[in-house]
Write a protein that holds these residues in place. Structure first.
Motif, mmCIF file in Angstrom:
data_model
loop_
_atom_site.group_PDB
_atom_site.id
_atom_site.type_symbol
_atom_site.label_atom_id
_atom_site.label_comp_id
_atom_site.label_asym_id
_atom_site.label_seq_id
_atom_site.Cartn_x
_atom_site.Cartn_y
_atom_site.Cartn_z
ATOM 1 N N UNK A 300 -10.252 4.172 -16.955
ATOM 2 C CA UNK A 300 -9.131 3.216 -16.988
ATOM 3 C C UNK A 300 -7.997 3.661 -16.063
ATOM 4 N N UNK A 301 -7.620 4.942 -16.135
ATOM 5 C CA UNK A 301 -6.525 5.432 -15.286
ATOM 6 C C UNK A 301 -6.946 5.484 -13.814
ATOM 7 N N UNK A 302 -8.229 5.751 -13.564
ATOM 8 C CA UNK A 302 -8.716 5.785 -12.184
ATOM 9 C C UNK A 302 -8.690 4.398 -11.564
ATOM 10 N N UNK A 303 -9.173 3.404 -12.307
ATOM 11 C CA UNK A 303 -9.127 2.021 -11.824
ATOM 12 C C UNK A 303 -7.698 1.617 -11.531
ATOM 13 N N UNK A 304 -6.785 1.972 -12.431
ATOM 14 C CA UNK A 304 -5.382 1.615 -12.245
ATOM 15 C C UNK A 304 -4.795 2.277 -11.002
ATOM 16 N N UNK A 305 -5.217 3.524 -10.731
ATOM 17 C CA UNK A 305 -4.716 4.219 -9.540
ATOM 18 C C UNK A 305 -5.113 3.474 -8.275
ATOM 19 N N UNK A 306 -6.359 3.031 -8.209
ATOM 20 C CA UNK A 306 -6.803 2.305 -7.012
ATOM 21 C C UNK A 306 -6.146 0.939 -6.893
ATOM 22 N N UNK A 307 -5.865 0.307 -8.026
ATOM 23 C CA UNK A 307 -5.140 -0.965 -8.002
ATOM 24 C C UNK A 307 -3.740 -0.767 -7.424
ATOM 25 N N UNK A 308 -3.095 0.351 -7.807
ATOM 26 C CA UNK A 308 -1.707 0.601 -7.401
ATOM 27 C C UNK A 308 -1.593 1.284 -6.031
ATOM 28 N N UNK A 309 -2.697 1.725 -5.469
ATOM 29 C CA UNK A 309 -2.641 2.466 -4.200
ATOM 30 C C UNK A 309 -3.536 1.835 -3.141
ATOM 31 N N UNK A 310 -3.447 0.535 -3.019
ATOM 32 C CA UNK A 310 -4.242 -0.149 -2.001
ATOM 33 C C UNK A 310 -3.823 0.285 -0.599
ATOM 34 N N UNK A 311 -2.566 0.705 -0.446
ATOM 35 C CA UNK A 311 -2.113 1.186 0.866
ATOM 36 C C UNK A 311 -2.814 2.478 1.267
ATOM 37 N N UNK A 312 -3.402 3.197 0.292
ATOM 38 C CA UNK A 312 -4.151 4.421 0.595
ATOM 39 C C UNK A 312 -5.568 4.088 1.052
ATOM 40 N N UNK A 313 -6.258 3.179 0.362
ATOM 41 C CA UNK A 313 -7.674 2.955 0.663
ATOM 42 C C UNK A 313 -7.969 1.805 1.626
ATOM 43 N N UNK A 314 -7.073 0.841 1.746
ATOM 44 C CA UNK A 314 -7.377 -0.276 2.641
ATOM 45 C C UNK A 314 -7.546 0.148 4.104
ATOM 46 N N UNK A 315 -6.727 1.068 4.639
ATOM 47 C CA UNK A 315 -6.970 1.525 6.023
ATOM 48 C C UNK A 315 -8.320 2.211 6.195
ATOM 49 N N UNK A 316 -8.831 2.840 5.147
ATOM 50 C CA UNK A 316 -10.138 3.502 5.219
ATOM 51 C C UNK A 316 -11.249 2.480 5.384
ATOM 52 N N UNK A 317 -11.129 1.359 4.685
ATOM 53 C CA UNK A 317 -12.146 0.315 4.792
ATOM 54 C C UNK A 317 -12.099 -0.319 6.170
ATOM 55 N N UNK A 318 -10.909 -0.472 6.696
ATOM 56 C CA UNK A 318 -10.769 -1.028 8.054
ATOM 57 C C UNK A 318 -11.387 -0.103 9.087
ATOM 58 N N UNK A 319 -11.416 1.207 8.762
ATOM 59 C CA UNK A 319 -11.966 2.185 9.688
ATOM 60 C C UNK A 319 -13.410 2.530 9.417
ATOM 61 N N UNK A 320 -14.061 1.748 8.534
ATOM 62 C CA UNK A 320 -15.483 1.978 8.256
ATOM 63 C C UNK A 320 -15.737 2.897 7.093
ATOM 64 N N UNK A 321 -14.786 3.009 6.152
ATOM 65 C CA UNK A 321 -14.929 3.933 5.032
ATOM 66 C C UNK A 321 -15.956 3.532 4.006
#
Length: 324
Positions: A300-321
């Motif tokens: 639950x806390x992990x899912x919430x972290x990713x919901x609140x930190x899209x600025x951390x992971x979205x650039x990774x997906x744009x770069x082929x993460x």
């Protein structure tokens, strides 16, 4: 010194250690590969007790670094760790995980490091049937180039203990999850794809079983091994949370309120281990460690972290993460 401290587990460990051991300083040796990101430790870069050295564990400069910095303890996380990528490019995994570890061991031995903690994985044991669990006495039987390279590094650590009396300890953990995990891994891949409304790829029938361990519980286990672990020993660190991959997908989709219709079964990968399970009785009995988080709470806390930190992971997906 922490090697690979910009990676998922390494960055969480550095943060954990600095919070709980204010008298210590930490040197982070990291090559800053695709999965090692400076953003993972943005909150500690100004801490005077922390320093980063950009470098390769396979480079001879490691000796000079250990000597100049007067390192007394090495916690060795640095590794290539993505199974699918090891199938495509096994040589890279052998170079980092085997040759790099040997170079680091030799430098640590020659500079008089007092404790060397080698972070390994339950994947070196191979696969399990429907019953039983891996103990520290389970023979090594790796089935992927990744796990074979980690088994090779484990055996080198053992050899340094036996041949030179080197003060090393090995830990083998089950599957970790938590904040700052690169989106190529199962749980962040599920979360990020679901948040974007994309299909969730599931290998084969999805009934592959893994034992899940929250990264902070893993860090606390490593802490116990650093402070109390016996030289030359192996300690399994597991969460006691066995789930199939398919059930993990369903749990996360339910937490996010996303439909199960996003699940898409894809062709299985070669050499896919059916089940992992860790018997962590030794570290519980000898060092008094136990995980503090249930899977439901940690997820639950992990899912919430990713919901609140899209600025951390979205650039990774744009770069082929998102690596399939």
């Amino acid at each position: 010194m922490v090697t690979g401290g910009m990676g998922f587990i390494g960055s969480n460990f550095i943060r954990y250690w600095l919070e709980r051991h204010p008298e210590d300083t930490v040197l982070n040796l990291d090559l800053l590969t695709y999965a090692g990101r400076e953003e993972n430790l943005a909150d500690v870069v100004r801490d005077p007790r922390y320093a980063l050295s950009v470098g390769d564990i396979a480079d001879p400069m490691v000796f000079r670094l250990l000597e100049e910095e007067k390192i007394d303890t090495v916690v060795h996380f640095a590794a290539e760790s993505h199974v699918d990528q090891s199938i495509l490019d096994p040589q890279r995994f052998v170079r980092t995980n085997v040759l790099g570890t040997q170079n680091l061991l030799e430098a640590a031995r020659r500079t008089g490091v007092k404790k060397f903690v080698h972070i390994s994985t339950d994947e070196v044991y191979g696969t399990l049937g429907s019953t039983g669990a891996f103990t520290e006495e389970t023979p090594l039987a790796p089935n992927s180039p990744y796990s074979a390279s980690k088994a090779g590094s484990d055996l080198l650590v053992r050899a340094y203990c036996e041949t030179y009396g080197f003060p090393a300890v090995i830990t083998r953990c089950s599957n970790n999850y938590g904040p700052y995990q690169f989106p190529e891994k199962l749980i962040p891949k599920i979360i990020t794809r679901a948040l974007r409304g994309e299909d969730i790829p599931v290998y084969g029938d999805g009934l592959y079983v893994r034992d899940w361990l929250h990264v902070e519980d893993h860090c606390s286990g490593i802490e116990r091994v650093i402070l109390q672990g016996r030289q030359g020993e192996v300690y399994n660190i597991g969460g006691g949370n066995e789930r199939t991959n398919l059930s993990m997908v369903r749990l996360i989709l339910e937490e996010l309120g996303r439909p199960l219709s996003l699940i898409r079964h894809v062709e299985d990968r070669p050499g896919h281990d059916r089940r992992y399970a860790i018997d962590a009785l030794k570290i519980r009995r000898e060092l008094g460690w136990q995980p503090l988080r249930s899977l439901e709470e940690g997820l639950k806390t992990t899912v919430q972290w990713y919901v609140e930190h899209q600025d951390w992971w979205e650039p990774l997906l744009a770069g082929g993460g998102q690596q399939e």
